[in-house]
Design a protein around this motif. Structure first.
Motif, mmCIF file in Angstrom:
data_model
loop_
_atom_site.group_PDB
_atom_site.id
_atom_site.type_symbol
_atom_site.label_atom_id
_atom_site.label_comp_id
_atom_site.label_asym_id
_atom_site.label_seq_id
_atom_site.Cartn_x
_atom_site.Cartn_y
_atom_site.Cartn_z
ATOM 1 N N PHE A 123 0.833 -1.205 0.000
ATOM 2 C CA PHE A 123 0.000 0.000 0.000
ATOM 3 C C PHE A 123 0.871 1.260 0.000
ATOM 4 O O PHE A 123 0.627 2.193 -0.768
ATOM 5 N N SER A 124 1.912 1.248 0.845
ATOM 6 C CA SER A 124 2.765 2.445 0.967
ATOM 7 C C SER A 124 3.490 2.749 -0.344
ATOM 8 O O SER A 124 3.615 3.918 -0.731
ATOM 9 N N THR A 125 3.961 1.699 -1.019
ATOM 10 C CA THR A 125 4.660 1.936 -2.294
ATOM 11 C C THR A 125 3.652 2.282 -3.395
ATOM 12 O O THR A 125 3.959 3.069 -4.287
ATOM 13 N N SER A 126 2.437 1.721 -3.294
ATOM 14 C CA SER A 126 1.421 2.006 -4.317
ATOM 15 C C SER A 126 0.980 3.467 -4.256
ATOM 16 O O SER A 126 0.685 4.075 -5.285
ATOM 17 N N LEU A 127 0.934 4.017 -3.035
ATOM 18 C CA LEU A 127 0.530 5.422 -2.906
ATOM 19 C C LEU A 127 1.422 6.324 -3.744
ATOM 20 O O LEU A 127 0.962 7.329 -4.292
ATOM 21 N N VAL A 128 2.681 5.950 -3.856
ATOM 22 C CA VAL A 128 3.633 6.782 -4.605
ATOM 23 C C VAL A 128 3.287 6.786 -6.092
ATOM 24 O O VAL A 128 3.250 7.843 -6.716
ATOM 25 N N TRP A 129 3.013 5.615 -6.647
ATOM 26 C CA TRP A 129 2.690 5.618 -8.086
ATOM 27 C C TRP A 129 1.310 6.195 -8.356
ATOM 28 O O TRP A 129 1.076 6.794 -9.407
ATOM 29 N N VAL A 130 0.388 6.055 -7.391
ATOM 30 C CA VAL A 130 -0.942 6.670 -7.572
ATOM 31 C C VAL A 130 -0.797 8.199 -7.565
ATOM 32 O O VAL A 130 -1.372 8.901 -8.412
ATOM 33 N N PHE A 131 0.005 8.699 -6.626
ATOM 34 C CA PHE A 131 0.268 10.143 -6.576
ATOM 35 C C PHE A 131 0.936 10.596 -7.886
ATOM 36 O O PHE A 131 0.554 11.616 -8.473
ATOM 37 N N SER A 132 1.913 9.819 -8.344
ATOM 38 C CA SER A 132 2.606 10.159 -9.589
ATOM 39 C C SER A 132 1.634 10.151 -10.766
ATOM 40 O O SER A 132 1.716 11.002 -11.658
ATOM 41 N N ALA A 133 0.708 9.178 -10.759
ATOM 42 C CA ALA A 133 -0.284 9.095 -11.842
ATOM 43 C C ALA A 133 -1.136 10.362 -11.871
ATOM 44 O O ALA A 133 -1.446 10.894 -12.940
ATOM 45 N N ALA A 134 -1.479 10.853 -10.689
ATOM 46 C CA ALA A 134 -2.287 12.083 -10.612
ATOM 47 C C ALA A 134 -1.498 13.261 -11.173
ATOM 48 O O ALA A 134 -2.023 14.069 -11.957
ATOM 49 N N VAL A 135 -0.233 13.355 -10.783
ATOM 50 C CA VAL A 135 0.618 14.456 -11.272
ATOM 51 C C VAL A 135 0.764 14.363 -12.795
ATOM 52 O O VAL A 135 0.603 15.361 -13.509
ATOM 53 N N LEU A 136 1.044 13.144 -13.271
ATOM 54 C CA LEU A 136 1.268 12.965 -14.709
ATOM 55 C C LEU A 136 -0.012 13.209 -15.526
ATOM 56 O O LEU A 136 0.063 13.646 -16.678
ATOM 57 N N ALA A 137 -1.159 12.934 -14.916
ATOM 58 C CA ALA A 137 -2.426 13.198 -15.614
ATOM 59 C C ALA A 137 -2.723 14.700 -15.652
ATOM 60 O O ALA A 137 -3.413 15.182 -16.556
ATOM 61 N N ALA A 138 -2.195 15.417 -14.676
ATOM 62 C CA ALA A 138 -2.439 16.870 -14.631
ATOM 63 C C ALA A 138 -1.486 17.623 -15.559
ATOM 64 O O ALA A 138 -1.752 18.789 -15.901
ATOM 65 N N CYS A 139 -0.407 16.972 -15.960
ATOM 66 C CA CYS A 139 0.612 17.663 -16.769
ATOM 67 C C CYS A 139 0.098 18.172 -18.119
ATOM 68 O O CYS A 139 0.370 19.327 -18.472
#
Lengths: 271, 314
Positions: A123-139
């Motif tokens: 879960f802790s490592t997944s939060l990082v890629w989920v956060f990154s996915a949000a950032v990358l989708a906002a780019c």
């Protein structure tokens, strides 16, 4: 959640995330500039040669019927392979690094011998890629905002119309991340996982790109991820693609949960 | 309550069984050596204890808790050094240890500094620039920094120079003095003999011996060298049953004696002997017998030990 594991994963992913985000924004800004300078001539040129227009449509995965506005041109940038790959690439890299990568490097031994439950690590490592996915989708959205400010079109750009597209793109990233997590947890070789994910994505993307033009494929279009990601239609109709977002996010969540089930039970081989 | 209890644990990979129903227990406050040749199943057993792999059947408990279901609670009180310790190489030693302390939610700063001084390790350098010995030291600090009640070390002396090895042994003795427990896997017999007070020997996925070092030493074979008066050396058929000949020439025999000393002296008194050397039993020969003798099943070893197979004297 374990803060130390989350912070470590975030630190490990930061460089990749910053580079991919910057790349995605710069690309959309350049795309804006190109469309402003070449767009009208290009469209006029394409309208004269139906065959070339078709090739252009296939390469972008959008059907360019009717009037093509500046807003539509911006929406096209959201489906460009550069934008998609600059999102999927880092997500695939982050997910595989946190699961099979740890095993392959031999660092999983120490990580999983900590007094932390496996699902917490996952879960802790997944939060990082989920956060990154949000950032990358906002780019791309940020790229549209910057691009339209730097190279203004005559027609006004409706930024709120792109918010559902960004959320749709986020859901698409979640689907890719979820399925990568699942495949990654079933293997202990990172290269193998990346190859399988890339192959699946390529099949899915190709299927959706050629779908409007090959009737046989149209029958199976629901299997392709891009079937649930239609920025041009969303912007053209000013609608919220709720059903598509739910399908992508649901698929991502189910795959992610399946990955967690396997991760919590798998043997960690000697690295 | 024993810190480690393993009952009938089996582990299979596909159709290959690598652990065949092993039983072992480690008593509190002991320093137990875990011995066996390569591929015997030592690391597999340790990885089961650490919850890294799941046994196919049987029960493994640490501090009375099942290792698979309650592993995260157990591991709070366990320090572990894997057989091949690996870290993220772009970190400094300090960053790595801070990460492990943070993930454990413990403040280990003082102990980290003390251990780094003891092992003479520069924590400010990037791990990429560490030698294999330095990585091993970092792994040891990582395992010990939270002062665990049980320390599980898989071949901890790999890559360590003799000075650091001495420091490690000192640390381990202090840990045991504080009534904490150490399981120490190795295939270097001399260091187990020097350091440990109990030993578990594994071969081909079977526990073939579990005993205190003192008891093993008592049972160990004595090395004997007998020089006979020229031309009077007995033939092989005239030798007593407990004497296993390792080397012989026309007038002398070098071998091991598995029986009692009075029995040996009784036989020697009837022979024209010129000179005799009987050495104190060393574990080396015993272990080598355990390691290499393929004639004997694990059950026989458990019941009788190696001496029973060679005959207990005359």
């Amino acid at each position: 959640m374990n803060m130390a594991i989350f912070s470590r994963s975030l630190r490990d992913s930061a460089t990749l995330l910053v580079l991919a985000s910057a790349g995605s924004i710069v690309f959309v800004v350049l795309f804006t500039w190109a469309m402003q300078n070449l767009g009208p001539e290009l469209l006029e040129f394409l309208s004269k040669f139906d065959f070339l227009k078709r090739i252009f449509e296939v390469s972008l995965g959008v059907k360019m019927s009717g009037e093509i506005s500046s807003n539509i041109m911006y929406a096209v940038s959201f489906t460009h392979l550069v934008v998609l790959i600059s999102g999927w690439g880092p997500i695939i890299a982050m997910v595989t690094s946190a699961t099979t990568g740890e095993e392959e490097r031999g660092t999983a031994d120490l990580l999983l011998s900590l007094p932390v439950q496996r699902w917490t690590v996952y879960f802790s490592t997944s939060l990082v890629w989920v956060f990154s996915a949000a950032v990358l989708a906002a780019c791309p959205l940020a790229g549209v905002a910057i691009g339209s400010a730097m190279f203004p079109f005559k027609e006004e750009i409706r930024l709120p119309a792109f918010v559902p597209v960004s959320i749709n793109l986020f859901a698409l990233h979640l689907a890719i991340g979820g399925v990568t997590s699942m495949i990654s947890c079933c293997s202990s070789r990172r290269g193998q996982v990346i190859a399988v994910v890339v192959a699946l994505t390529l099949v899915s993307v190709t299927m959706n790109f050629v779908e409007p033009f090959i009737p046989v494929i149209e029958r199976f279009n629901f299997l392709g991820l891009l079937h649930y990601y239609r920025p041009v239609d969303v912007v053209r109709n000013s609608s919220w693609p709720i059903a598509q977002i739910m399908v992508l996010a649901g698929f991502g969540l189910m795959s992610w949960l399946a990955g967690m089930f396997v991760y919590c039970r798998k043997d960690v081989p000697v690295g | 309550m024993n810190p480690i209890e393993i009952r009938q644990v089996r582990k299979s990979y596909g159709s290959t069984e690598v652990l065949h129903g092993i039983d072992l227990s480690v008593s509190p406050g002991s320093l137990t050596g875990f011995l066996g040749p390569n591929g015997a199943g030592k690391s597999t057993t340790i990885r089961i204890l650490m919850g890294l792999i799941r046994s196919t059947s049987g029960i493994a408990t640490v501090f009375d808790k099942p290792v698979w279901r309650m592993g995260h609670r157990i591991r709070a009180e366990v320090g572990y050094l894997p057989g091949e310790v690996r870290f993220h190489t772009n970190w400094t030693g300090r960053t790595a240890l801070n990460f492990f302390a943070g993930a454990r939610r413990r403040n280990c700063r003082q102990e980290i500094d003390r251990l780094a001084r003891q092992f003479d390790l520069d924590l400010s350098r990037t791990i990429r620039k560490y030698s294999s010995g330095m990585k091993q030291k970092l792994g040891l600090i990582q395992a010990m920094m939270h002062r665990p009640q049980l320390l599980v070390l898989d071949e901890p002396t790999n890559g360590l120079d003799p000075l650091v090895r001495k420091t490690l042994f000192q640390e381990l003795r202090e840990i045991v003095d504080q009534k904490r427990t150490v399981l120490f896997s190795s295939h270097t017999l001399s260091e187990v003999e020097e350091l440990c007070d109990a030993v578990v020997i594994l071969r081909d996925g079977h526990v073939i011996e579990q005993e205190s070092i003192r008891e093993l030493r008592r049972r160990a074979l004595r090395r004997v060298e007998i020089r006979f008066v020229a031309g009077t050396a007995p033939s092989d058929s005239e030798l007593p049953e407990g004497l296993v000949v390792l080397r012989r020439d026309s007038d002398s025999i070098v071998g091991t004696w598995g029986g009692s000393v009075p029995d040996l002296l009784g036989w020697l008194s009837r022979c024209p002997v010129d000179d005799v050397i009987v050495e104190r039993p060393g574990l080396e020969d015993l272990f080598m017998t355990y390691y290499t003798d393929s004639r004997i099943g694990s059950q026989d070893w458990n019941q009788n030990g190696p001496n029973a197979q060679k005959g207990d004297g005359l």
